[in-house]
Design a protein around this motif. Structure first.
Motif, mmCIF file in Angstrom:
data_model
loop_
_atom_site.group_PDB
_atom_site.id
_atom_site.type_symbol
_atom_site.label_atom_id
_atom_site.label_comp_id
_atom_site.label_asym_id
_atom_site.label_seq_id
_atom_site.Cartn_x
_atom_site.Cartn_y
_atom_site.Cartn_z
ATOM 1 N N VAL A 22 0.855 -1.193 0.000
ATOM 2 C CA VAL A 22 0.000 0.000 0.000
ATOM 3 C C VAL A 22 0.887 1.238 0.000
ATOM 4 C CG1 VAL A 22 -1.649 1.356 1.366
ATOM 5 C CG2 VAL A 22 -1.992 -1.098 1.072
ATOM 6 N N ARG A 23 0.540 2.184 -0.852
ATOM 7 C CA ARG A 23 1.273 3.449 -0.885
ATOM 8 C C ARG A 23 0.313 4.601 -0.619
ATOM 9 N NH1 ARG A 23 4.804 6.203 -5.839
ATOM 10 N NH2 ARG A 23 6.138 7.418 -4.450
ATOM 11 N N LEU A 24 0.647 5.399 0.374
ATOM 12 C CA LEU A 24 -0.143 6.590 0.720
ATOM 13 C C LEU A 24 0.525 7.794 0.074
ATOM 14 C CD1 LEU A 24 -2.322 8.037 2.506
ATOM 15 C CD2 LEU A 24 -0.633 8.011 4.362
ATOM 16 N N ARG A 25 -0.204 8.499 -0.765
ATOM 17 C CA ARG A 25 0.438 9.658 -1.397
ATOM 18 C C ARG A 25 0.441 10.834 -0.422
ATOM 19 N NH1 ARG A 25 -3.215 13.262 -2.031
ATOM 20 N NH2 ARG A 25 -5.008 13.127 -3.438
ATOM 21 N N PRO A 26 1.304 11.812 -0.663
ATOM 22 C CA PRO A 26 1.364 12.960 0.246
ATOM 23 C C PRO A 26 0.040 13.732 0.245
ATOM 24 C CG PRO A 26 3.294 12.924 -1.189
ATOM 25 C CD PRO A 26 2.347 11.883 -1.707
ATOM 26 N N TYR A 27 -0.255 14.358 1.370
ATOM 27 C CA TYR A 27 -1.429 15.212 1.513
ATOM 28 C C TYR A 27 -1.348 16.356 0.514
ATOM 29 C CZ TYR A 27 -4.247 18.936 3.580
ATOM 30 O OH TYR A 27 -5.138 19.951 3.773
ATOM 31 N N MET A 28 -2.477 16.670 -0.120
ATOM 32 C CA MET A 28 -2.512 17.791 -1.066
ATOM 33 C C MET A 28 -3.657 18.717 -0.687
ATOM 34 S SD MET A 28 -2.005 15.448 -4.457
ATOM 35 C CE MET A 28 -1.560 16.554 -5.777
ATOM 36 N N GLY A 29 -3.296 19.944 -0.345
ATOM 37 C CA GLY A 29 -4.290 20.931 0.064
ATOM 38 C C GLY A 29 -5.388 21.129 -0.974
ATOM 39 N N GLY A 100 -6.587 1.450 -7.003
ATOM 40 C CA GLY A 100 -6.962 2.542 -6.097
ATOM 41 C C GLY A 100 -7.790 3.600 -6.787
ATOM 42 N N PRO A 101 -8.364 4.505 -6.014
ATOM 43 C CA PRO A 101 -9.225 5.525 -6.606
ATOM 44 C C PRO A 101 -8.469 6.532 -7.468
ATOM 45 C CG PRO A 101 -9.019 5.851 -4.221
ATOM 46 C CD PRO A 101 -8.324 4.573 -4.545
ATOM 47 N N THR A 102 -9.163 7.123 -8.400
ATOM 48 C CA THR A 102 -8.586 8.177 -9.233
ATOM 49 C C THR A 102 -8.096 9.313 -8.336
ATOM 50 O OG1 THR A 102 -10.086 7.587 -11.000
ATOM 51 C CG2 THR A 102 -9.125 9.809 -11.102
ATOM 52 N N GLY A 103 -6.859 9.728 -8.590
ATOM 53 C CA GLY A 103 -6.288 10.818 -7.815
ATOM 54 C C GLY A 103 -5.394 10.344 -6.669
ATOM 55 N N ALA A 104 -5.298 9.017 -6.500
ATOM 56 C CA ALA A 104 -4.533 8.496 -5.368
ATOM 57 C C ALA A 104 -3.074 8.182 -5.710
ATOM 58 C CB ALA A 104 -5.213 7.254 -4.802
ATOM 59 N N GLY A 105 -2.720 8.266 -7.013
ATOM 60 C CA GLY A 105 -1.301 8.106 -7.353
ATOM 61 C C GLY A 105 -0.932 6.871 -8.163
ATOM 62 N N LYS A 106 -1.879 6.245 -8.837
ATOM 63 C CA LYS A 106 -1.550 5.043 -9.626
ATOM 64 C C LYS A 106 -0.609 5.366 -10.779
ATOM 65 C CE LYS A 106 -5.840 4.220 -10.632
ATOM 66 N NZ LYS A 106 -6.419 5.311 -9.824
ATOM 67 N N THR A 107 -0.953 6.413 -11.531
ATOM 68 C CA THR A 107 -0.128 6.751 -12.689
ATOM 69 C C THR A 107 1.243 7.262 -12.229
ATOM 70 O OG1 THR A 107 -2.114 7.199 -13.965
ATOM 71 C CG2 THR A 107 -0.059 8.089 -14.830
ATOM 72 N N HIS A 108 1.237 8.028 -11.159
ATOM 73 C CA HIS A 108 2.517 8.495 -10.614
ATOM 74 C C HIS A 108 3.374 7.282 -10.227
ATOM 75 C CE1 HIS A 108 5.338 11.079 -8.466
ATOM 76 N NE2 HIS A 108 5.284 10.218 -7.465
ATOM 77 N N THR A 109 2.755 6.298 -9.607
ATOM 78 C CA THR A 109 3.490 5.116 -9.170
ATOM 79 C C THR A 109 4.001 4.292 -10.357
ATOM 80 O OG1 THR A 109 2.323 4.979 -7.065
ATOM 81 C CG2 THR A 109 3.263 2.926 -7.903
HETATM 82 P P1 ADP Z 1 -4.236 8.305 -10.400
HETATM 83 O O1 ADP Z 1 -3.459 7.820 -11.571
HETATM 84 O O2 ADP Z 1 -4.411 7.269 -9.344
HETATM 85 O O3 ADP Z 1 -5.527 8.951 -10.777
HETATM 86 P P2 ADP Z 1 -2.143 10.272 -10.251
HETATM 87 O O4 ADP Z 1 -0.938 9.405 -10.324
HETATM 88 O O5 ADP Z 1 -2.532 10.981 -11.473
HETATM 89 O O6 ADP Z 1 -3.388 9.453 -9.683
HETATM 90 O O7 ADP Z 1 -1.906 11.268 -9.031
HETATM 91 C C1 ADP Z 1 -2.760 12.361 -8.754
HETATM 92 C C2 ADP Z 1 -1.899 13.577 -8.475
HETATM 93 O O8 ADP Z 1 -1.113 13.390 -7.316
HETATM 94 C C3 ADP Z 1 -0.918 13.881 -9.594
HETATM 95 O O9 ADP Z 1 -0.793 15.279 -9.704
HETATM 96 C C4 ADP Z 1 0.376 13.265 -9.100
HETATM 97 O O10 ADP Z 1 1.500 13.913 -9.639
HETATM 98 C C5 ADP Z 1 0.272 13.473 -7.600
HETATM 99 N N1 ADP Z 1 0.938 12.404 -6.853
HETATM 100 C C6 ADP Z 1 0.513 11.144 -6.747
HETATM 101 N N2 ADP Z 1 1.327 10.410 -5.975
HETATM 102 C C7 ADP Z 1 2.303 11.232 -5.581
HETATM 103 C C8 ADP Z 1 3.475 11.087 -4.749
HETATM 104 N N3 ADP Z 1 3.775 9.916 -4.173
HETATM 105 N N4 ADP Z 1 4.257 12.155 -4.570
HETATM 106 C C9 ADP Z 1 3.962 13.335 -5.139
HETATM 107 N N5 ADP Z 1 2.886 13.547 -5.921
HETATM 108 C C10 ADP Z 1 2.062 12.521 -6.145
#
Ligand code: ADP
Ligand code: MG
Length: 372
Positions: A22-29, A100-109
């Motif tokens: 499990v990966r928790l992405r950083p908090y985003m305001g 995981g849900p959209t916006g949680a960091g799948k593509t980033h990962t």
């Molecule tokens: P998903 O593909 O799950 O919809 P994204 O990978 O597009 O989510 O991530 C959503 C936003 O959060 C993007 O702007 C991405 O750059 C940012 N983000 C996600 N994971 C991280 C992380 N671990 N560190 C920094 N930014 C992240």
């Protein structure tokens, strides 16, 4: 003569578990208009807790094979995938998928950015590195090829040949899954890969007018195939496959209820994602149950590369903001079979507030935005 390491359905065969990270992405305001802070926090390298919205005096604690907190680097995430890679050089199959849900960091990962490359480019580099180190030494010739496809609305579309029609998934007599007509291109270096992958990924996200909807509802599937052939007689040949998958957003498939994940069965918005969750569930459950690979395109495609003798890692991406609470809960319930209600307030000061959990973590100490 082609020879595979068996991927059979033998009755007594031990089925491999899917490793859950499990990966928790950083908090985003930007995802927290009400300034509520976070509702999830890591505890250690395996455990996290999420506030129990129904009873603010409790948190729900979950355990996984690996938990990666907000500060985790792309390289650290890659290290939880790296151990499965050597297997594809010896004719075994493997798969890695981001859930995981959209916006949680799948593509980033999975994909990452040029500054922060994700699992896919790192894995491809590593495979080339391993192959280059092995070449000549052990008497085998290696050849690497790639395919890239998208599953959208239960259609299999070739991302390396845009505009092509829905492709069929077949099984050969040795139970290998294949897609006749799918482009597969030999690559001899990372830069070969990059030249194909980057524009094809862009194709995927810009081809549709409803960009976000589409990319959040389709599965992007990269297939890396390693074929090795023995120099000497009998010139054995082995093929290993690695699937690297950026899944559709899990929120599409969920009706949230008090126990979290409840998948919509009728007219499933995303049949493949729904079936994948059932497949992973059956593989990871201790009792023998039928693994419903044939119920969707994605799982049919993965039939020889998920479970059986294959090596798999599921990375569940979650977000810490309250906005994602139900999606996070659902994703965690899917990812973990074990959870524990912990009778301990998230933030002591707010326990007495019976209303909706606004401003819960706001006044907490800085570290992780949680008070203790
Ligand atoms: P998903 O593909 O799950 O919809 P994204 O990978 O597009 O989510 O991530 C959503 C936003 O959060 C993007 O702007 C991405 O750059 C940012 N983000 C996600 N994971 C991280 C992380 N671990 N560190 C920094 N930014 C992240
Ligand atoms: Mg995405």
């Amino acid at each position: 003569m082609a020879q595979r390491v068996a991927v059979s359905d033998g009755a007594n065969k031990k089925v491999s578990r899917v490793r859950v990270v499990v990966r928790l992405r950083p908090y985003m305001g930007t995802h927290d208009e009400k300034d509520e802070g976070s509702c999830v926090r890591g505890l250690d390298s395996k455990n996290l807790e999420i506030i129990n919205m129904r009873n603010a005096t409790e948190t729900v604690k979950y355990s996984f094979d690996v938990f990666h907190g907000e500060q985790t680097t792309q390289q650290e995430v890659f290290l939880s995938v790296k151990p499965i890679l050597p297997h594809i050089l010896t004719g075994q199959n493997a798969s890695v998928f981001a859930y995981g849900p959209t916006g949680a960091g799948k593509t980033h990962t999975m994909m990452g950015s040029s500054n922060q490359p994700g699992v896919i480019p790192r894995a491809v580099r590593e495979v080339f590195k391993m192959v280059n180190a092995k070449n000549e030494v052990e008497g085998w010739d290696y050849s690497i090829s790639m395919s890239y496809l998208e599953i959208y609305n239960e259609k299999v579309l070739d991302l390396l040949s845009p505009g092509s029609q829905d492709l069929q998934i077949r099984e050969d007599k040795d139970k290998n899954i294949l897609i006749p007509g799918l482009t597969h291109t030999t690559i001899t270096s990372f830069s070969d890969f990059d030249k194909l992958f980057v524009p094809a990924s862009l194709n995927r996200t810009t081809a549709s007018t409803k960009i976000n909807q589409r990319s959040s509802r389709s599965h992007a599937v990269l297939l890396l195939k390693v074929v090795r052939t023995q120099h000497a007689s009998p010139h054995r040949q082995q093929t290993g496959k690695l699937y690297l998958i950026d899944l559709a957003g899990s929120e599409d498939n969920r009706r949230t209820g008090n126990q979290g994940i409840r998948l919509k069965e009728s007219g499933a918005i995303n049949l493949s994602l729904f079936t994948l969750s059932k497949v992973v569930d059956s593989l990871n459950s201790s009792t023998a149950v039928r693994v419903p690979y044939r119920d969707s395109k994605l799982t049919r495609l993965l039939q020889d590369s998920l479970g059986g003798s294959a090596h798999s890692v599921m990375i569940t991406n979650i977000a810490p903001e309250y906005k994602f609470y139900f999606d996070t809960f659902g994703a965690l319930n899917f990812a973990s079979k074990s959870k524990l209600i912990v009778n301990k307030p998230f933030i002591c000061e707010t326990v007495a507030v019976p209303a909706l959990p606004v401003k819960r973590a706001r006044d907490g100490q800085e570290a992780g935005r949680f008070g203790t």
